[in-house]
Write a protein that holds these residues in place. Structure first.
Motif, short mmCIF file in Angstrom:
data_model
loop_
_atom_site.label_atom_id
_atom_site.label_comp_id
_atom_site.label_asym_id
_atom_site.label_seq_id
_atom_site.Cartn_x
_atom_site.Cartn_y
_atom_site.Cartn_z
N LEU A 158 0.83 -1.21 0.00
CA LEU A 158 0.00 0.00 0.00
C LEU A 158 0.87 1.26 0.00
O LEU A 158 0.60 2.21 -0.74
N ALA A 159 1.91 1.26 0.82
CA ALA A 159 2.80 2.43 0.87
C ALA A 159 3.50 2.62 -0.46
O ALA A 159 3.65 3.75 -0.93
N GLY A 160 3.91 1.52 -1.09
CA GLY A 160 4.55 1.61 -2.40
C GLY A 160 3.62 2.19 -3.45
O GLY A 160 4.02 3.00 -4.28
N LEU A 161 2.36 1.79 -3.39
CA LEU A 161 1.38 2.34 -4.33
C LEU A 161 1.17 3.83 -4.10
O LEU A 161 1.08 4.61 -5.06
N LEU A 162 1.08 4.22 -2.84
CA LEU A 162 0.80 5.61 -2.52
C LEU A 162 2.00 6.53 -2.76
O LEU A 162 1.84 7.68 -3.16
N MET A 163 3.21 6.01 -2.55
CA MET A 163 4.39 6.87 -2.65
C MET A 163 5.07 6.83 -4.02
O MET A 163 5.64 7.79 -4.46
N LYS A 164 5.05 5.69 -4.69
CA LYS A 164 5.77 5.57 -5.95
C LYS A 164 4.89 5.10 -7.09
O LYS A 164 5.32 5.09 -8.22
N GLY A 165 3.70 4.66 -6.78
CA GLY A 165 2.81 4.17 -7.82
C GLY A 165 2.97 2.69 -8.11
O GLY A 165 2.35 2.17 -9.01
N ARG A 166 3.81 1.98 -7.33
CA ARG A 166 3.98 0.54 -7.52
C ARG A 166 4.56 -0.07 -6.25
O ARG A 166 5.04 0.63 -5.38
N GLY A 167 4.54 -1.38 -6.17
CA GLY A 167 5.10 -2.07 -5.02
C GLY A 167 6.58 -2.34 -5.21
O GLY A 167 7.20 -1.89 -6.16
N LEU A 173 1.09 3.73 7.45
CA LEU A 173 1.53 5.11 7.68
C LEU A 173 3.01 5.17 8.03
O LEU A 173 3.73 6.06 7.57
N GLY A 174 3.48 4.20 8.82
CA GLY A 174 4.90 4.14 9.12
C GLY A 174 5.74 3.87 7.89
O GLY A 174 6.81 4.45 7.71
N ALA A 175 5.25 3.00 7.01
CA ALA A 175 5.96 2.69 5.77
C ALA A 175 6.00 3.91 4.86
O ALA A 175 7.01 4.15 4.18
N ILE A 176 4.93 4.68 4.82
CA ILE A 176 4.91 5.91 4.03
C ILE A 176 5.95 6.89 4.56
O ILE A 176 6.68 7.52 3.80
N ILE A 177 6.02 7.01 5.88
CA ILE A 177 7.04 7.88 6.49
C ILE A 177 8.44 7.39 6.11
O ILE A 177 9.30 8.19 5.74
N LEU A 178 8.65 6.08 6.19
CA LEU A 178 9.95 5.51 5.83
C LEU A 178 10.31 5.82 4.38
O LEU A 178 11.42 6.28 4.09
N LEU A 179 9.37 5.61 3.47
CA LEU A 179 9.64 5.86 2.05
C LEU A 179 9.88 7.34 1.78
O LEU A 179 10.72 7.70 0.95
N PHE A 180 9.16 8.21 2.49
CA PHE A 180 9.37 9.64 2.36
C PHE A 180 10.77 10.03 2.80
O PHE A 180 11.48 10.78 2.13
N LEU A 181 11.21 9.49 3.95
CA LEU A 181 12.55 9.79 4.45
C LEU A 181 13.63 9.27 3.51
O LEU A 181 14.63 9.94 3.26
#
Length: 83
Positions: free
Chosen positions: A19-28, A68-76
């Motif tokens: 889910l975080a991959g989809l939201l942050m980069k558009g893929r897993g 949400l934690g994974a999204i934060i990780l990917l953002f960082l």
């Protein structure tokens, strides 16, 4: 921890990472990548939620916290890659 709990933990990590991959980069990131991102994200999300005084219980709460934690990780990670 029994085998069922471990499997559920890994499934939540995989789902949260995907889910975080989809939201942050558009893929897993592939199954293993999603699991790693989701598990690390679960720790980050739990830490952030505890700082904010938020408690999310149950399966859905665990998925939301890990995502949400994974999204934060990917953002960082994206900030570090840009630097």
């Amino acid at each position: 921890m029994d085998i069922t709990a471990i499997i559920i933990f890994l499934l939540i990590g995989a789902l949260a990472g995907w889910l975080a991959g989809l939201l942050m980069k558009g893929r897993g990131f592939g199954l293993l990548g999603n699991i790693v991102v989701g598990i690390v994200g679960a720790f980050i999300g739990g830490f952030v939620f505890s700082l904010l005084g938020i408690a999310a219980g149950g399966l859905i709460g665990s998925i939301i916290t890990a995502t949400l934690g994974a999204i934060i990780l990917l953002f960082l990670i994206s900030l570090i890659k840009k630097a």
